[in-house]
Design a protein around this motif. Sequence first.
Motif, short mmCIF file in Angstrom:
data_model
loop_
_atom_site.label_atom_id
_atom_site.label_comp_id
_atom_site.label_asym_id
_atom_site.label_seq_id
_atom_site.Cartn_x
_atom_site.Cartn_y
_atom_site.Cartn_z
N LEU A 90 0.83 -1.20 0.00
CA LEU A 90 0.00 0.00 0.00
C LEU A 90 0.87 1.26 0.00
O LEU A 90 0.60 2.23 -0.73
N LYS A 91 1.92 1.24 0.78
CA LYS A 91 2.85 2.38 0.84
C LYS A 91 3.44 2.67 -0.53
O LYS A 91 3.51 3.84 -0.96
N GLU A 92 3.88 1.63 -1.24
CA GLU A 92 4.45 1.83 -2.57
C GLU A 92 3.40 2.29 -3.57
O GLU A 92 3.70 3.11 -4.46
N TYR A 93 2.18 1.82 -3.43
CA TYR A 93 1.10 2.27 -4.32
C TYR A 93 0.85 3.76 -4.13
O TYR A 93 0.74 4.52 -5.11
N LEU A 94 0.77 4.20 -2.87
CA LEU A 94 0.54 5.63 -2.60
C LEU A 94 1.72 6.47 -3.08
O LEU A 94 1.53 7.58 -3.58
N LYS A 95 2.92 5.94 -2.93
CA LYS A 95 4.11 6.67 -3.40
C LYS A 95 4.04 6.88 -4.92
O LYS A 95 4.43 7.93 -5.43
N SER A 96 3.52 5.87 -5.63
CA SER A 96 3.46 5.96 -7.09
C SER A 96 2.49 7.03 -7.57
O SER A 96 2.56 7.47 -8.71
N LYS A 97 1.57 7.44 -6.70
CA LYS A 97 0.57 8.42 -7.08
C LYS A 97 0.99 9.86 -6.79
O LYS A 97 0.32 10.80 -7.17
N LYS A 98 2.11 10.02 -6.12
CA LYS A 98 2.58 11.37 -5.80
C LYS A 98 3.27 11.97 -7.01
O LYS A 98 4.03 11.29 -7.70
N PRO A 99 3.04 13.27 -7.29
CA PRO A 99 3.75 13.91 -8.41
C PRO A 99 5.23 14.01 -8.12
O PRO A 99 5.64 14.17 -6.97
N GLU A 100 6.03 13.86 -9.15
CA GLU A 100 7.47 13.96 -8.98
C GLU A 100 7.86 15.38 -8.62
O GLU A 100 7.25 16.35 -9.06
N LYS A 101 8.89 15.47 -7.83
CA LYS A 101 9.42 16.79 -7.43
C LYS A 101 10.30 17.32 -8.54
O LYS A 101 11.33 16.74 -8.86
N ILE A 102 9.91 18.42 -9.13
CA ILE A 102 10.67 18.99 -10.24
C ILE A 102 11.33 20.28 -9.76
O ILE A 102 10.66 21.24 -9.44
N LEU A 103 12.65 20.24 -9.71
CA LEU A 103 13.39 21.41 -9.26
C LEU A 103 13.83 22.30 -10.41
O LEU A 103 13.97 23.50 -10.25
N GLY A 104 14.05 21.69 -11.55
CA GLY A 104 14.68 22.42 -12.64
C GLY A 104 13.94 23.67 -13.05
O GLY A 104 14.56 24.70 -13.35
N CYS A 105 12.61 23.62 -13.11
CA CYS A 105 11.84 24.77 -13.56
C CYS A 105 11.63 25.79 -12.47
O CYS A 105 11.26 26.92 -12.74
N LEU A 106 11.83 25.38 -11.21
CA LEU A 106 11.51 26.27 -10.11
C LEU A 106 12.73 26.95 -9.51
O LEU A 106 12.62 28.01 -8.93
N LYS A 107 13.89 26.29 -9.64
CA LYS A 107 15.07 26.80 -8.97
C LYS A 107 16.22 26.91 -9.95
O LYS A 107 16.59 25.94 -10.58
#
Length: 377
Positions: free
Chosen positions: A276-293
């Motif tokens: 269940l933990k891995e399933y929920l992890k798969s639904k989180k949006p990836e952290k994108i730093l390139g466009c923000l920082k």
Amino acid sequence: MPLHKNITVFPNLFIEERVKKLYDSFEYFNKKVINKEPDIEYENIYSFKLVPEYFELNRRNHKYKTKKIPQYNWGYSILLNDVNSIEGYLQQQFSSKKRSIIKRYVNRLESCFNIRYKLYHGDLSQENYFFIMESLKNMIIERFRELNDTHKNMKEWDFLLSSTYEKIINKTASLFVIYNDEEPIEISLNYHYDKILFSYVSSYSIDYSKFGLGHVEIFKQVEWCKRNDYILFEMGVGGTDYKRRWSNNIYRYYQYIVYSDNSTFFGIYNTLKYRLKEYLKSKKPEKILGCLKNQSAAINSSVSLTQIKNIEDSIRHEVSNLKAIKHTDKSSCFLRRHIHDFSYTTIDHIESINVYKVNNNEYLIIGKNKYQKLFQN
């Protein structure tokens, strides 16, 4: 029944006594490593996370069952068992354009500075060890300060500092260092297991960002691996751009829940929990730093530069009345990255470059045939 704590695959899995109690051997890419059984008691239930799919763990006690849970994590490594040299690997992995870029990084670094490479593996004084580790820590802090972020390994830094020296002396760890004269400018803390070199944490001086030190580090460490008959250069979890480019062995990680016959309920319960933990992890949006920082925003926000131009007589006359300053001085440290960028572009050795202060906010960078003006806003 409590779950035995998660044991992470690298670096702990292959030195952790409780793992060796469970598994009499490990296999990877047609190699087999036998584990001596440690004199410790069996636990009822274990959890091992981030186990690469290319590893086969052979149980010692078949009263234990194993549930393998696919993790939402991918690993990156360089498999070297079918190439004869670093040149052969570049030929196999990269287009001619990419090979040219990587070689340019290496050649320009060596053309512009007094570069040497050193891998400390079994022989290192404590004084030098603490100096290198402090340098690595400062590099990480400076890089992530530009990103307005904190490196994940900082929370375990005290443990790394206290535990790594003995591992280096025992040859289960190493420190790879790129030096400019006596200054470390890139450092990688590695772990060794059989014929695997695992680059656990690395960083470089932001003053040398133009020179692609991440690529140079991999180039030189893979070269070391081939000379020493290693078959895998492991870069671990996390798909940064340079890892993806270099890797020819991209794999999935698994979490292992291992439990005895009398702990079946807890084994199944924890298996479901982690699925269940891995399933929920798969639904989180990836952290994108390139466009923000913007990594260079912090240093460039107070400095502006002119284009690099050919030296004219007027410039020669201007500097004849000025005194050169040392860019290595603390008061001039903000100039270093720009001077190194100039060196990279002109391919002038750092010793042939002079810097002059024109007034309170204007500087001249003068090479053999080129110059550039810098303004501190």
